[in-house]
Design an enzyme around this catalytic site. Structure first.
Site, short mmCIF file in Angstrom:
data_model
loop_
_atom_site.label_atom_id
_atom_site.label_comp_id
_atom_site.label_asym_id
_atom_site.label_seq_id
_atom_site.Cartn_x
_atom_site.Cartn_y
_atom_site.Cartn_z
N LYS A 113 0.82 -1.21 0.00
CA LYS A 113 0.00 0.00 0.00
C LYS A 113 0.85 1.26 0.00
O LYS A 113 0.47 2.26 -0.60
CB LYS A 113 -0.95 0.01 1.20
CG LYS A 113 -2.09 -0.96 1.04
CD LYS A 113 -3.27 -0.56 1.90
CE LYS A 113 -4.47 -1.44 1.61
NZ LYS A 113 -5.59 -1.17 2.50
N LYS A 199 -6.95 -10.16 -9.27
CA LYS A 199 -8.16 -10.28 -8.48
C LYS A 199 -9.07 -9.07 -8.75
O LYS A 199 -8.59 -7.95 -8.89
CB LYS A 199 -7.76 -10.30 -7.00
CG LYS A 199 -8.86 -10.68 -6.06
CD LYS A 199 -8.32 -10.84 -4.65
CE LYS A 199 -9.42 -10.59 -3.63
NZ LYS A 199 -8.96 -10.63 -2.26
N LYS A 202 -11.91 -2.67 -7.31
CA LYS A 202 -12.36 -1.39 -7.85
C LYS A 202 -11.19 -0.51 -8.25
O LYS A 202 -11.29 0.30 -9.16
CB LYS A 202 -13.21 -0.66 -6.82
CG LYS A 202 -14.59 -1.22 -6.70
CD LYS A 202 -15.39 -0.43 -5.72
CE LYS A 202 -16.46 0.35 -6.43
NZ LYS A 202 -17.40 0.96 -5.47
#
Ligand code: TRP
Length: 337
Positions: A113, A199, A202
């Site tokens: 992240k 995967k 959004k």
């Protein structure tokens, strides 16, 4: 016999997509009778990445409504909003002093992240919250003394950290927390339609996912343009895109058409057009009643807010008990609790 407790949470990322649904939420709904279930919408976790305050508030309610529309039943389970149970953050501080800097540094999601945050050269800002994110997650789980946590592969490392925190706490201060174990149930991993090697998510962009409450036309359009194969013949092995569509049909429990199409595939006679049509029909059929339920719920927004306040209140009662015991064990005052 008292039921074992299951805890799981989801970030308020906006509308649920079919990957969230088949990969997690459908299972949350199915296990409500077997376990004492506590589910949360974790708005505090969403603050660890750059975000817009107005969107956060909207998305949090939206996620809760979506979960109710999917069948999370307030008569059976607790559905709470994380920030409405402030004991989570209090326990997080205590756990910050039980977790080590080293183990947090090894969390792969933190690395992923922090790399995702756009590198505006001078402006790259990685919050300390992103670093301690898994400690808040451990508090989410342990504050309800959960026995099981249904998690996907990407959250296994965080669950292991939660277990380590529980064990270390128990050794240091006295046996209190049960060790939370992963709840392994069959779920379907849904891949992106436009890039079936990834995967469904959004963050990949609009054409990669299908929203669970999307309009029928839009669902059909997206399935139609799903990547099937890359052109070259691959003999008998299925390309990731084709496999993804097959998996979706299976996830929708369309056994018969699934087997028929598989037979066609094995005989080299599968027409992608048919595969896509069956997939789209199955998705439209599954999502239609959920859409209706959601529209019904949205007629009474004030009622929903009241429901969520009440359920979060129930969660608070459990969380308070835990914090009381934790404070006793760790040397903090327990007056006025
Ligand atoms: N980190 C989880 C995710 O991104 C969300 C989460 C927060 C969670 N707290 C949790 C999941 C507790 C399970 C249990 O998907």
């Amino acid at each position: 016999m008292t039921k074992k407790r299951v805890l799981s949470c989801i970030q308020p990322t906006g509308e649920i997509h079919i990957g969230n649904y088949f990969g997690a939420i459908k299972n949350w709904v199915n296990i409500q009778d077997r376990y004492d279930c506590v589910y949360g919408v974790v708005d505090l976790h969403a603050m660890t990445m750059p975000y817009d305050p107005h969107m956060l508030r909207e998305n949090t309610i939206q996620m809760a409504v979506d979960l109710l529309a999917c069948g999370i039943d307030p008569e059976k389970s607790i559905l709470f909003i994380q920030s409405l149970v402030p004991q989570h953050t209090e326990l997080t501080w205590i756990f910050n002093c039980v977790a080590s800097y080293g183990e947090l540094s090894r969390m792969t999601q933190f690395k992923d992240k922090s790399e995702q945050i756009e590198d505006g050269s001078k402006n790259k800002f990685i919050s300390a919250g992103l670093f301690t994110y898994p400690v808040l997650q451990a508090a989410d789980i342990l504050i309800y003394r959960a026995n099981f946590v249904p998690v996907g592969k990407d959250q296994e490392q965080h669950l292991e950290l939660s277990r380590n925190i529980a064990v270390r706490f128990n050794n240091q201060f006295g046996e209190y927390f049960p060790e939370p174990k992963p709840l392994l149930t069959e779920t379907s991993k849904v891949m992106s339609l436009a890039d079936p090697t990834k995967k469904m998510s959004k963050s990949l962009g609009e054409k990669h996912y299908i929203g669970l409450f999307e309009e029928e036309n839009s669902i059909r359009k997206k399935v139609k343009s799903a990547v099937t194969d890359t052109g070259e013949s691959q003999g008998n092995s299925m390309s990731p895109g084709v496999e993804n569509l097959f998996n979706l049909i299976k996830a929708c429990e369309k056994q018969e058409p699934y087997e028929q199409l598989l037979k066609d595939f094995n005989q080299g006679q599968l027409r992608y057009k048919d595969l896509k049509e069956v997939t789209a029909d199955a998705l439209v059929e599954i999502t239609q009643p959920l859409k209706e339920k959601k529209n019904e719920l949205l007629k009474d927004k004030a009622g929903i807010e009241k429901l969520l306040d009440d359920l979060s209140g129930k969660a608070r009662e459990i969380a308070k008990e835990t914090l009381f015991e934790v404070k006793k064990l760790t040397g903090l005052p327990v007056r006025n609790l």
